[in-house]
Structures are given as C-alpha cells and as structure tokens.
Enzyme design. Structure first.
Site, PDB file in Angstrom:
ATOM      1  CG  HIS A   1     -62.995  28.825 -77.225  1.00 24.15           C
ATOM      2  ND1 HIS A   1     -63.275  28.342 -75.967  1.00 24.15           N
ATOM      3  CD2 HIS A   1     -62.314  29.972 -77.024  1.00 24.15           C
ATOM      4  CE1 HIS A   1     -62.773  29.152 -75.055  1.00 24.15           C
ATOM      5  NE2 HIS A   1     -62.189  30.154 -75.675  1.00 24.15           N
TER       6      HIS A   1
ATOM      7  CE  LYS B   1     -66.643  23.292 -79.693  1.00 21.33           C
ATOM      8  NZ  LYS B   1     -66.150  24.373 -78.865  1.00 21.33           N
TER       9      LYS B   1
ATOM     10  CE1 TYR C   1     -67.725  23.109 -74.606  1.00 18.41           C
ATOM     11  CE2 TYR C   1     -67.150  22.419 -72.400  1.00 18.41           C
ATOM     12  CZ  TYR C   1     -67.382  23.415 -73.311  1.00 18.41           C
ATOM     13  OH  TYR C   1     -67.277  24.725 -72.932  1.00 18.41           O
TER      14      TYR C   1
ATOM     15  CG  ASP D   1     -61.664  32.971 -73.973  1.00 21.86           C
ATOM     16  OD1 ASP D   1     -60.940  32.444 -74.842  1.00 21.86           O
ATOM     17  OD2 ASP D   1     -62.373  32.314 -73.188  1.00 21.86           O
TER      18      ASP D   1
END
Length: 176
Positions: A62, A72, A132, A168
C-alpha cells in the site's frame, strides 16, 4: 534510538536503546529531534493498529498517491511479521528496489517508510499486531497499491500468503 539505513533511499530500520533495571526496561520509540536529524518527517499526525488473526496474513503493498504521500513508522507490537518496502519513486536511486526485515515483539525493531514508497507485510505468527504512525492523515481517495507478487519487484517472501484481501490480490502489474 539507533538508526540504520536500508537499501531504499530514505528508508530506515530503527532499534531501541533500552535502559534496563530490575523492573524491565524503558526506551524511547519516537523523538522528533532525532527524526529531524536524520532528515525524516518529525510530524506524525495519525496512528493506527492492524490486528491479524492468522499466520500467513498478507497486507500490502500500500501507498498513498500525490499529493497525499505519507511517511510511516511501523512496529510489530505483538507476534512477528516480515515487513517489506518497495520504492515507487521514479527519480529515486532505489526505484523498483525492495527490502524486507523481520519485525517482532522481541527485537522491537521499527521501519521508517518514506513517502512514495509502498509498504506491506506477511504475518509470521498468529495474533500479530502492527502499530503505525503516519506523517499525514489517511485519504481514502489517494489509497493505492501494487501487487505483492509482481515480477517487477521480485520480492522474496518467506512463505506464500494464506490470507489476503481481494483488493490486495487484485492489484495490476506495476508499469513505469
């Protein structure tokens, strides 16, 4: 924290520097000043958690499209994952390269995913939890992905996924 460069330009692997005593240990997991010293975005505006029931769960790869690219900081707080980043920035020296690392509750490593780089992971244990911290708020209209097994990247995953979302699994081949 100890910062180690990854083969991906701007990507870092971060290790804790615990201060231990009879109670256990204490360690810093984020410091805006240290991030800035390493050229990283030190403003983290959103945090999320991913809980994964089954070993072999794959999430990724992603990223967020411009102008919503996000950095991130990713850490596995329970269980273990194989974490992968893929450089999608055409002007980067590491364009189309990837790197992976084991993140788990024992080694307590974290990875910094620079903006413009795709991220994903495969759980190595049941009940894996991933934390995250992001530099920009998630923008659903900017959500994008590349396929986990796209030959353009030749990612060497430690196992085949047992659980993967339709989204995905269905990303098209990367074209650039």
């Amino acid at each position: 924290m100890k910062f180690a460069r990854t083969p991906i330009a701007g990507g870092w692997l971060l290790a804790l520097e615990p201060i231990e005593d009879e109670r256990g240990f204490f360690a810093r997991t984020f410091c805006a000043e240290e991030f800035a010293e390493h050229g990283l975005d030190s403003e983290l505006v959103q945090c999320s958690v991913s809980f994964n029931h089954r070993r072999g769960t794959l999430r990724g790869m992603h990223y967020q499209a411009a102008p919503h690219e996000e950095g991130k900081l990713v850490r596995c707080t329970r269980g273990a994952i194989w974490d992968v980043i893929v450089d999608l920035r055409p002007d980067a020296p590491s364009f189309r390269q990837h790197c992976g690392a084991r993140l788990d509750e024992v080694n307590r490593l974290a990875v910094w995913v620079p903006p413009g780089v795709a991220h994903g992971f495969l759980t190595l244990t049941d009940d894996a939890e991933v934390f995250y911290q992001m530099s920009v708020a998630f923008e659903p209209s900017a959500a994008r992905g590349v396929r986990w097994n796209d030959p353009a990247f030749a990612i060497d995953w430690p196992a085949e996924p047992a659980v993967i979302s339709e989204r995905d699994a269905g990303y098209p081949d990367f074209r650039r």
